[in-house]
Design a protein around this motif. Sequence first.
Motif, PDB file in Angstrom:
ATOM      1  N   ARG A  33     -52.344 -45.009  59.040  1.00  0.00           N
ATOM      2  CA  ARG A  33     -52.335 -44.177  60.246  1.00  0.00           C
ATOM      3  C   ARG A  33     -52.236 -45.039  61.502  1.00  0.00           C
ATOM      4  O   ARG A  33     -51.537 -44.688  62.456  1.00  0.00           O
ATOM      5  N   GLU A  34     -52.891 -46.203  61.517  1.00  0.00           N
ATOM      6  CA  GLU A  34     -52.802 -47.120  62.656  1.00  0.00           C
ATOM      7  C   GLU A  34     -51.370 -47.633  62.831  1.00  0.00           C
ATOM      8  O   GLU A  34     -50.847 -47.679  63.948  1.00  0.00           O
ATOM      9  N   VAL A  35     -50.774 -48.033  61.737  1.00  0.00           N
ATOM     10  CA  VAL A  35     -49.400 -48.547  61.788  1.00  0.00           C
ATOM     11  C   VAL A  35     -48.459 -47.453  62.274  1.00  0.00           C
ATOM     12  O   VAL A  35     -47.586 -47.692  63.114  1.00  0.00           O
ATOM     13  N   HIS A  36     -48.640 -46.242  61.776  1.00  0.00           N
ATOM     14  CA  HIS A  36     -47.804 -45.125  62.214  1.00  0.00           C
ATOM     15  C   HIS A  36     -47.957 -44.901  63.713  1.00  0.00           C
ATOM     16  O   HIS A  36     -46.955 -44.725  64.424  1.00  0.00           O
ATOM     17  N   ALA A  37     -49.173 -44.922  64.208  1.00  0.00           N
ATOM     18  CA  ALA A  37     -49.402 -44.729  65.647  1.00  0.00           C
ATOM     19  C   ALA A  37     -48.726 -45.833  66.460  1.00  0.00           C
ATOM     20  O   ALA A  37     -48.130 -45.564  67.510  1.00  0.00           O
ATOM     21  N   ALA A  42     -44.261 -47.589  69.983  1.00  0.00           N
ATOM     22  CA  ALA A  42     -43.121 -48.487  70.209  1.00  0.00           C
ATOM     23  C   ALA A  42     -41.835 -47.677  70.375  1.00  0.00           C
ATOM     24  O   ALA A  42     -40.987 -48.000  71.216  1.00  0.00           O
ATOM     25  N   ARG A  43     -41.699 -46.603  69.618  1.00  0.00           N
ATOM     26  CA  ARG A  43     -40.518 -45.743  69.740  1.00  0.00           C
ATOM     27  C   ARG A  43     -40.472 -45.110  71.119  1.00  0.00           C
ATOM     28  O   ARG A  43     -39.417 -45.068  71.762  1.00  0.00           O
TER      29      ARG A  43
END
Length: 155
Positions: A33-37, A42-43
Amino acid sequence: MIKVDWTFATDTAVGERSGIRVGDLDALGSRAREVHADLVQAREKGQLGFWDLAAREADAKSVREAAKRIRGEFEWLVVLGIGGSSLGLRTILDAFCPPSPFTGRKGCKVLVLDNIDPERLERLDERIDWKTAAVNVVSKSGNTPETAAQFIWMR
């Protein structure tokens, strides 16, 4: 939503020495979930150009026009690239082209040159009339030594 079923990769399915422990997978949930956030952030900052690539109509139109021109004018499309710069195209070719893609095929033939083996380069040079070939150089960084060597050889 994407769901991954790990059932047959777990230690209970394939054995303690080979499988993934379910507890380890559960522990990865918060990190995922952290990586997704981080990726979403960044997007939003415009740092991930690839993320919305499929929706960029002007780029898609340019690619379609270039592909049409290459198909109409050339017998060969030779793609120079190493590693990640060639794997996507290789995957598509493996999925959609017959095992011997040049046998009885009409239209432009696609060849991915993903190494700098001198014997392979020599065989390629003997097989292709370069006046009938379009060349596409792919390098994400722009300074991959092997791809640069391929380009220098070809030029």
